[in-house]
Motif scaffolding. Structure first.
Motif, PDB file in Angstrom:
ATOM      1  N   ALA A 107      69.162  12.691  30.960  1.00 38.02           N
ATOM      2  CA  ALA A 107      68.501  11.645  30.166  1.00 38.02           C
ATOM      3  C   ALA A 107      69.490  10.589  29.690  1.00 38.02           C
ATOM      4  O   ALA A 107      69.147   9.731  28.877  1.00 38.02           O
ATOM      5  CB  ALA A 107      67.791  12.268  28.966  1.00 38.02           C
ATOM      6  N   SER A 161      69.762  11.915  17.703  1.00 32.92           N
ATOM      7  CA  SER A 161      69.921  11.358  19.049  1.00 32.92           C
ATOM      8  C   SER A 161      69.647  12.375  20.147  1.00 32.92           C
ATOM      9  O   SER A 161      69.087  12.035  21.199  1.00 32.92           O
ATOM     10  CB  SER A 161      71.337  10.798  19.206  1.00 32.92           C
ATOM     11  OG  SER A 161      72.314  11.795  18.957  1.00 32.92           O
ATOM     12  N   LYS A 164      65.926  12.612  20.706  1.00 36.19           N
ATOM     13  CA  LYS A 164      65.396  11.443  21.400  1.00 36.19           C
ATOM     14  C   LYS A 164      65.676  11.518  22.897  1.00 36.19           C
ATOM     15  O   LYS A 164      64.815  11.170  23.715  1.00 36.19           O
ATOM     16  CB  LYS A 164      66.009  10.170  20.805  1.00 36.19           C
ATOM     17  CG  LYS A 164      65.607   9.917  19.353  1.00 36.19           C
ATOM     18  CD  LYS A 164      66.314   8.704  18.780  1.00 36.19           C
ATOM     19  CE  LYS A 164      65.949   8.491  17.319  1.00 36.19           C
ATOM     20  NZ  LYS A 164      66.676   7.347  16.707  1.00 36.19           N
ATOM     21  N   LEU A 165      66.873  11.972  23.248  1.00 35.52           N
ATOM     22  CA  LEU A 165      67.213  12.117  24.661  1.00 35.52           C
ATOM     23  C   LEU A 165      66.340  13.170  25.337  1.00 35.52           C
ATOM     24  O   LEU A 165      65.877  12.975  26.463  1.00 35.52           O
ATOM     25  CB  LEU A 165      68.691  12.498  24.803  1.00 35.52           C
ATOM     26  CG  LEU A 165      69.706  11.395  24.497  1.00 35.52           C
ATOM     27  CD1 LEU A 165      71.104  11.981  24.349  1.00 35.52           C
ATOM     28  CD2 LEU A 165      69.687  10.334  25.599  1.00 35.52           C
ATOM     29  N   THR A 167      63.366  14.092  24.466  1.00 35.87           N
ATOM     30  CA  THR A 167      62.009  13.562  24.580  1.00 35.87           C
ATOM     31  C   THR A 167      61.882  12.611  25.761  1.00 35.87           C
ATOM     32  O   THR A 167      60.881  12.637  26.495  1.00 35.87           O
ATOM     33  CB  THR A 167      61.608  12.837  23.278  1.00 35.87           C
ATOM     34  OG1 THR A 167      61.696  13.747  22.174  1.00 35.87           O
ATOM     35  CG2 THR A 167      60.187  12.307  23.376  1.00 35.87           C
ATOM     36  N   SER A 168      62.896  11.789  25.955  1.00 33.64           N
ATOM     37  CA  SER A 168      62.860  10.859  27.088  1.00 33.64           C
ATOM     38  C   SER A 168      62.959  11.587  28.420  1.00 33.64           C
ATOM     39  O   SER A 168      62.401  11.123  29.419  1.00 33.64           O
ATOM     40  CB  SER A 168      63.993   9.838  26.964  1.00 33.64           C
ATOM     41  OG  SER A 168      65.258  10.466  27.078  1.00 33.64           O
ATOM     42  N   ALA A 169      63.657  12.717  28.437  1.00 33.50           N
ATOM     43  CA  ALA A 169      63.767  13.492  29.672  1.00 33.50           C
ATOM     44  C   ALA A 169      62.465  14.196  29.989  1.00 33.50           C
ATOM     45  O   ALA A 169      62.028  14.265  31.141  1.00 33.50           O
ATOM     46  CB  ALA A 169      64.901  14.509  29.551  1.00 33.50           C
ATOM     47  N   GLY A 170      61.830  14.740  28.949  1.00 38.96           N
ATOM     48  CA  GLY A 170      60.546  15.401  29.121  1.00 38.96           C
ATOM     49  C   GLY A 170      60.624  16.667  29.961  1.00 38.96           C
ATOM     50  O   GLY A 170      61.696  17.154  30.302  1.00 38.96           O
ATOM     51  N   LEU A 174      63.007  19.059  28.059  1.00 43.50           N
ATOM     52  CA  LEU A 174      62.520  19.025  26.682  1.00 43.50           C
ATOM     53  C   LEU A 174      62.200  20.430  26.187  1.00 43.50           C
ATOM     54  O   LEU A 174      62.527  20.799  25.049  1.00 43.50           O
ATOM     55  CB  LEU A 174      61.280  18.145  26.584  1.00 43.50           C
ATOM     56  CG  LEU A 174      60.597  18.072  25.210  1.00 43.50           C
ATOM     57  CD1 LEU A 174      61.564  17.549  24.155  1.00 43.50           C
ATOM     58  CD2 LEU A 174      59.344  17.201  25.282  1.00 43.50           C
TER      59      LEU A 174
END
Length: 245
Positions: A107, A161, A164-165, A167-170, A174
C-alpha cells in the motif's frame, strides 16, 4: 553429547509444580518448531512475501534460543532471567513492528513508519527494563513511560498512518493488519501484568502467587507464534489469489 546429557538430566529433576520451568521448556520447543515451519515454507509463496516469512521465522528462532538459556538460568539459580528476557525482547519486538511495515509495503508504506514503530518499541522496552531491574523503587514511573510508548504504537496501528495504509490496501492485507493490531492490543497487554507482578507499587498484592515468568512465557508464545501465523496466512491467501487470476 555432554550438553544433551545435562539437558535431559535437568528435565528429569524438574519438580511437578515447577510451572516456570515447564513454560520455559514448552515455550522453547514451540518456538523452535514454529521457526522450522516458517523457514521450510518460504518457497511456497510469491517472492514479495518471503521477507515477511523470514522475519517471522527469525522472531521465533531468536526467542527459542533465548528460552533455552533462560530455562537453564532458572534451573541453576531459581531466579527470573530478566536480563536475558529483555535481550530477547529488544531483538524480537522491533522485528514484530517490522512485520507491519512489510505487509503494508503493497500500500506504499515508507520506511519512516518502520523506524517510528521500532523506536517506540525500543523506548517501551528500555524504560520497562530500567523500572524492573535498576530503579525498582520508581517502577511505577518507568512503567508509565513504557506504557505511553506502547499506547502510541497502539494508536499508530489502529488509528494512525498504518491504519490508513491498511485500509487503502484492503482485502487480505487489511484483515491481516487488523488481526496483528488485536495481538498488540490484547496480546501485548499481558506484559504489563507480568511487570506489575514482579515490581513494587500500589498494585503490590494483586498478583500474589502468580509468577511474572509464567505470564511472560505464555505471552511470548502466543504473540510471537501468532504474529508469524497471521503473516503466513496472508502470504498463503495472496499467493492463491494470484494463481487463480
Amino acid at each position: 553429547m555432554k550438553t544433551f546429557t545435562m539437558t535431559f538430566s535437568a528435565i528429569a529433576q524438574m519438580a511437578t509444580d515447577d510451572y516456570v520451568g515447564f513454560t520455559f521448556f514448552v515455550g522453547s520447543m514451540a518456538m523452535m518448531a514454529a521457526s522450522a515451519f516458517f523457514f521450510l515454507s518460504m518457497n511456497d509463496f510469491d517472492r514479495k512475501w518471503k521477507t515477511s516469512i523470514l522475519v517471522s521465522g527469525l522472531i521465533t528462532f531468536i526467542a527459542a534460543v533465548h528460552y533455552f538459556y533462560m530455562r537453564g538460568y532458572w534451573e541453576d539459580y531459581s531466579e527470573s532471567p530478566t536480563f536475558f528476557r529483555y535481550v530477547d525482547w529488544v531483538l524480537t519486538v522491533p522485528l514484530m513492528c517490522v512485520e507491519f511495515y512489510l505487509i503494508l509495503r503493497v500500500a506504499g508504506a515508507k520506511r519512516s513508519l518502520m523506524w517510528r514503530l521500532i523506536f517506540l518499541s525500543v523506548v517501551m522496552l528500555v524504560t520497562g527494563y530500567i523500572g524492573e531491574t535498576i530503579y525498582r523503587d520508581q517502577a511505577q514511573i518507568w512503567g508509565l513511560i513504557s506504557g505511553i510508548a506502547y499506547f502510541v504504537i497502539v494508536y499508530d496501528i489502529w488509528l494512525g498512518s498504518a491504519k490508513k495504509l491498511a485500509t487503502s490496501a484492503g482485502g487480505h492485507v487489511l484483515k491481516a493488519h487488523k488481526t496483528l493490531c488485536w495481538f498488540v492490543l490484547v496480546g501485548w497487554a499481558i506484559y504489563p501484568l507480568g511487570y506489575m507482578a514482579g515490581t513494587p507499587g500500589f498494585y503490590s498484592g494483586w498478583f500474589d502467587g502468580l509468577s511474572m515468568d509464567v505470564i511472560y512465557n505464555i505471552g511470548d508464545a502466543i504473540n510471537k507464534i501468532g504474529f508469524g501465523l497471521v503473516v503466513y496466512n496472508l502470504a498463503i491467501m495472496s499467493t492463491e489469489n494470484k494463481k487463480t487470476v
